[in-house]
Design a protein around this motif. Sequence first.
Motif, PDB file in Angstrom:
ATOM      1  N   GLN A  72       0.808  -1.378   0.086  1.00  0.00           N
ATOM      2  CA  GLN A  72      -0.184   0.170   0.053  1.00  0.00           C
ATOM      3  C   GLN A  72       0.871   1.263  -0.110  1.00  0.00           C
ATOM      4  OE1 GLN A  72      -3.190   0.070  -0.620  1.00  0.00           O
ATOM      5  NE2 GLN A  72      -3.094  -2.204  -0.727  1.00  0.00           N
ATOM      6  N   ARG A  73       1.849   1.278   0.532  1.00  0.00           N
ATOM      7  CA  ARG A  73       2.904   2.354   0.513  1.00  0.00           C
ATOM      8  C   ARG A  73       3.530   2.696  -0.565  1.00  0.00           C
ATOM      9  NH1 ARG A  73       4.951   0.755   6.001  1.00  0.00           N
ATOM     10  NH2 ARG A  73       6.708  -0.178   4.804  1.00  0.00           N
ATOM     11  N   TRP A  74       3.943   1.463  -1.355  1.00  0.00           N
ATOM     12  CA  TRP A  74       4.268   1.577  -2.771  1.00  0.00           C
ATOM     13  C   TRP A  74       3.317   2.175  -3.633  1.00  0.00           C
ATOM     14  CZ3 TRP A  74       3.239  -0.658  -7.503  1.00  0.00           C
ATOM     15  CH2 TRP A  74       3.988  -0.618  -8.448  1.00  0.00           C
ATOM     16  N   ILE A  75       1.997   1.820  -3.486  1.00  0.00           N
ATOM     17  CA  ILE A  75       1.063   2.346  -4.376  1.00  0.00           C
ATOM     18  C   ILE A  75       0.909   3.829  -4.090  1.00  0.00           C
ATOM     19  CG2 ILE A  75      -1.456   2.266  -4.789  1.00  0.00           C
ATOM     20  CD1 ILE A  75      -1.308  -0.801  -4.409  1.00  0.00           C
ATOM     21  N   GLU A  76       0.949   4.029  -2.943  1.00  0.00           N
ATOM     22  CA  GLU A  76       0.732   5.700  -2.532  1.00  0.00           C
ATOM     23  C   GLU A  76       1.931   6.210  -3.252  1.00  0.00           C
ATOM     24  OE1 GLU A  76      -1.688   7.289  -1.225  1.00  0.00           O
ATOM     25  OE2 GLU A  76      -2.926   5.774  -1.262  1.00  0.00           O
ATOM     26  N   ASP A  77       3.277   5.845  -3.040  1.00  0.00           N
ATOM     27  CA  ASP A  77       4.355   6.463  -3.651  1.00  0.00           C
ATOM     28  C   ASP A  77       4.450   6.734  -5.273  1.00  0.00           C
ATOM     29  OD1 ASP A  77       5.464   6.768  -1.285  1.00  0.00           O
ATOM     30  OD2 ASP A  77       6.800   5.136  -1.373  1.00  0.00           O
ATOM     31  N   LEU A  78       3.685   5.518  -5.689  1.00  0.00           N
ATOM     32  CA  LEU A  78       3.473   5.328  -7.329  1.00  0.00           C
ATOM     33  C   LEU A  78       2.648   6.586  -7.748  1.00  0.00           C
ATOM     34  CD1 LEU A  78       3.976   3.538  -9.596  1.00  0.00           C
ATOM     35  CD2 LEU A  78       1.811   2.487  -9.276  1.00  0.00           C
ATOM     36  N   ARG A  79       1.676   7.087  -6.911  1.00  0.00           N
ATOM     37  CA  ARG A  79       0.673   8.064  -7.500  1.00  0.00           C
ATOM     38  C   ARG A  79       1.527   9.263  -7.444  1.00  0.00           C
ATOM     39  NH1 ARG A  79      -3.360   5.579  -3.743  1.00  0.00           N
ATOM     40  NH2 ARG A  79      -4.836   4.389  -5.057  1.00  0.00           N
ATOM     41  N   ALA A 111       6.970  -1.598 -13.220  1.00  0.00           N
ATOM     42  CA  ALA A 111       6.235  -1.574 -12.175  1.00  0.00           C
ATOM     43  C   ALA A 111       5.431  -2.742 -11.627  1.00  0.00           C
ATOM     44  CB  ALA A 111       5.282  -0.532 -12.138  1.00  0.00           C
ATOM     45  N   ALA A 112       5.271  -3.655 -12.626  1.00  0.00           N
ATOM     46  CA  ALA A 112       4.286  -4.817 -12.416  1.00  0.00           C
ATOM     47  C   ALA A 112       5.308  -5.863 -11.561  1.00  0.00           C
ATOM     48  CB  ALA A 112       4.059  -5.534 -13.559  1.00  0.00           C
TER      49      ALA A 112
END
Length: 205
Positions: A72-79, A111-112
Amino acid sequence: MNIKNDICALFEAYQDEHGVLRVVTPLEYSGTSDRVIVRVRPSASGFRIDDNGEAAFLASLAGGDMGARPVQRWIEDLRGTSSVSWEDETLIAQVNDERLVAPYIFSVAEAAQQLYVLATALPEKSMRNVIVGSSACSRQKYASYVAMKNQADQPDDDNPEWTDETTARADRIDDLPQSLQDKLRRAVHPHNAPTPDATTKNPRH
């Protein structure tokens, strides 16, 4: 020229329906033989480039946790830091310039690969975390394995560990995907072989 041909040969591009270009990249999901595949789809504003949700699907199939805090942290950083976005468990990039399609294929594939590693980098808790291939055959065999394992949790006369039917359907371990064979052989070590629990239902005298 030979070097160029060798590099180009690492990628496979297939034209699917509705103008979708399916690109099989040389990148692989960690610990598997599954290569990262990226789709390029025409859109009203240019091109949509995505992983078709396969990174999340394969991670879940391998026992990964998409809700884990690192994921979830990685997804937030991705944005905030990447041109790749996360929508409906799919990695997506939008471009309106055809010249940017190739670089964005790399961005989505990278990213995948990262997402898969993060989601599956968890302590192994059970044999259900076995990493299997993405083929329908592998998924079917893994589902059969889980069902039979669940059945064997509480063996008794009405629910034996093995029936004639399940024995006939069973696959030999040598016929399973190599990754699953390795996982099973590591888990069921001779020194750690489980001892069946005695059952009190319908005891035999």
